[in-house]
Design a protein around this motif. Structure first.
Motif, PDB file in Angstrom:
ATOM      1  N   ASN A   1      -0.359  -1.276  -6.318  1.00  0.00           N
ATOM      2  CA  ASN A   1      -0.030  -1.969  -5.193  1.00  0.00           C
ATOM      3  C   ASN A   1       1.302  -2.984  -5.487  1.00  0.00           C
ATOM      4  OD1 ASN A   1      -1.711  -1.145  -2.824  1.00  0.00           O
ATOM      5  ND2 ASN A   1      -3.472  -2.047  -4.307  1.00  0.00           N
TER       6      ASN A   1
ATOM      7  N   HIS B   1      -8.442   9.569  -5.081  1.00  0.00           N
ATOM      8  CA  HIS B   1      -7.472   8.612  -4.890  1.00  0.00           C
ATOM      9  C   HIS B   1      -6.758   8.368  -6.570  1.00  0.00           C
ATOM     10  CE1 HIS B   1     -10.079   6.839  -1.372  1.00  0.00           C
ATOM     11  NE2 HIS B   1      -9.262   7.803  -1.013  1.00  0.00           N
TER      12      HIS B   1
ATOM     13  N   GLU C   1      -3.303   8.069  -7.708  1.00  0.00           N
ATOM     14  CA  GLU C   1      -2.376   6.707  -7.604  1.00  0.00           C
ATOM     15  C   GLU C   1      -2.320   6.005  -8.692  1.00  0.00           C
ATOM     16  OE1 GLU C   1      -1.065   6.289  -4.449  1.00  0.00           O
ATOM     17  OE2 GLU C   1      -2.051   7.725  -3.231  1.00  0.00           O
TER      18      GLU C   1
ATOM     19  N   HIS D   1      -0.228   0.243  -1.078  1.00  0.00           N
ATOM     20  CA  HIS D   1       0.236   1.417  -1.612  1.00  0.00           C
ATOM     21  C   HIS D   1      -0.837   2.345  -1.860  1.00  0.00           C
ATOM     22  CE1 HIS D   1       4.505   0.465  -1.372  1.00  0.00           C
ATOM     23  NE2 HIS D   1       4.513  -0.500  -2.335  1.00  0.00           N
ATOM     24  N   HIS D   2      -1.830   1.852  -2.743  1.00  0.00           N
ATOM     25  CA  HIS D   2      -3.115   2.542  -2.986  1.00  0.00           C
ATOM     26  C   HIS D   2      -4.029   2.851  -2.075  1.00  0.00           C
ATOM     27  CE1 HIS D   2      -6.355   3.701  -5.767  1.00  0.00           C
ATOM     28  NE2 HIS D   2      -5.685   3.884  -6.627  1.00  0.00           N
ATOM     29  N   LYS D   3      -4.555   4.143  -1.936  1.00  0.00           N
ATOM     30  CA  LYS D   3      -5.337   4.619  -1.046  1.00  0.00           C
ATOM     31  C   LYS D   3      -6.872   3.926  -0.860  1.00  0.00           C
ATOM     32  CE  LYS D   3      -3.883   9.060  -0.154  1.00  0.00           C
ATOM     33  NZ  LYS D   3      -3.975  10.416  -1.277  1.00  0.00           N
ATOM     34  N   SER D   4      -7.262   3.265  -1.953  1.00  0.00           N
ATOM     35  CA  SER D   4      -8.451   2.421  -2.129  1.00  0.00           C
ATOM     36  C   SER D   4      -8.518   1.227  -3.213  1.00  0.00           C
ATOM     37  CB  SER D   4      -9.437   3.013  -2.282  1.00  0.00           C
ATOM     38  OG  SER D   4      -9.477   3.956  -3.408  1.00  0.00           O
TER      39      SER D   4
END
Ligand code: FE2
Length: 359
Positions: free
Chosen positions: A98, A122, A125, A175-178
């Motif tokens: 992030n 994820h 990422e 930015h990161h999905k989780s």
């Protein structure tokens, strides 16, 4: 009345992969043409490194390393379950997940609600886990619920600002999905046997990578890759001050909180003085001895140059933990160091407390 437990552990990504590829980072480094041949020749390595690497590129030693790590994760998990925390606050490095070109804060409190995490979907990422086979045989659709406590996270943020610790906060990933690798790996390993992980988590990513956070994308490079360094991370001492402030805020709260430093110690891929082939074990051992002795002043004397020279950027997570434990005068319950020359980093596990607000 507040009660606080302190834990230190690792989020070593390659514990996720089968034994045969656990030393794959060293295998990759050995192909760097700018590392002198005599440094790469196992005949010139320490006896321990030769023994671990053996004739199978570390596959057999990986089984032992895994067993030692899982035993320590189980012990930390038992302490966590017995403590029954309202929330687990995890300090972990953000490796270009992030924290990217649009903003690099010194640290951020993530006041996230419950979220669904798909570690193998994820993973691309973060932490180079994309498309790797994992030891649990889980597919991209494997999903876990990561509980949050945004209310406590917001109270902590407010308290830190009142303590004059300027802190960023976030209600959702940028930015990161989780959840970034330092957080999801810590929970995956605390639930190595897949019984479920119910404890709510508050993530607090730190800028540990400093001069390499964007320039090297918080990861490894070849020697020939000349990176244009970024500004530094906060100093080790400042991380201790922030950790102490977190402890003061929580001490005055009604909550039971586990404070967790999530990272291994010296990382081979960050340590130029060992040609990035092995971690700086001597420096790790000196700091571990100081930790065992409760010598917080020795930790406070560590400079950022010391940290970067030893490839200990991720250890900055532990400076936050030690700052908090000093503030709480928390007793060290147990600790173990798991050294290795071929599996990128030395790992340390520790438990402090729990301690009440008025010990
Ligand atoms: Fe990391």
């Amino acid at each position: 009345m507040a009660e606080i437990l302190g834990l230190g552990l690792s989020h070593y990504p390659l514990l996720c992969v089968p034994d045969a590829s656990m030393a794959s980072l060293l295998a990759w480094t050995l192909e760097d043409p700018d590392i002198p041949a005599h440094e790469k020749d196992p005949i010139n390595w320490s006896a321990q490194m030769q023994e671990e690497w053996s004739n199978d590129k570390g596959a057999k030693a990986a089984g032992r390393h895994r067993a030692e790590l899982v035993r320590n994760f189980d012990r930390a998990r038992d302490a966590l379950d017995a403590f029954k925390p309202d929330a687990v606050l995890i300090w972990g490095d953000d490796q270009y997940e992030n924290f990217k070109e649009d903003v690099i804060p010194p640290w951020t409190v993530c006041a996230y609600p419950d979220m669904e995490v798909k570690p193998w979907d994820h993973a691309h990422e973060s932490s180079a886990m994309n498309d790797r086979v994992n030891v649990w045989g889980e597919g991209k659709d494997a999903a876990f619920l990561l509980r949050g406590r945004p209310d406590i996270a917001k109270e902590l943020t407010t308290g830190l600002l009142q303590q004059e610790i300027d802190v960023a906060y976030a209600y959702k990933p940028l930015h990161h999905k989780s959840a970034g690798h330092a957080f999801i790996n810590a929970t995956l390993f605390l639930d190595y046997h897949r019984r479920g992980f119910e404890h709510p988590v508050i993530m607090m990513p730190l800028n540990c990578y400093g001069r390499k956070v964007i320039s090297a994308k918080g990861f490894f490079t070849r020697f020939s890759h000349d990176v244009e360094l970024d500004p530094p991370s906060p100093s080790p001492k400042r991380f201790m001050q922030m950790g102490a402030a977190v402890a003061r805020v929580l001490k005055a709260s009604p909550y039971r909180i586990a404070l967790v430093a999530s990272s291994s110690w010296s990382h081979a891929f960050l340590c130029d003085r060992t040609w990035r082939l092995r971690p700086d074990t001597e420096t790790d051992e000196r700091l571990y001895a100081a930790l065992r002795a409760g010598d917080y002043d020795a930790w406070e004397r560590v400079t950022l140059d010391d940290i970067e020279g030893a490839g200990q950027q991720e250890l900055l997570n532990w400076f936050a933990l030690l700052g908090a434990m000093r503030e709480l005068n928390a007793p060290l319950q147990w600790s173990e160091m798991v050294p290795t020359d071929v599996f990128n980093s030395n790992k340390v596990f520790v438990q402090y407390g729990p301690v009440g607000a008025n010990p």
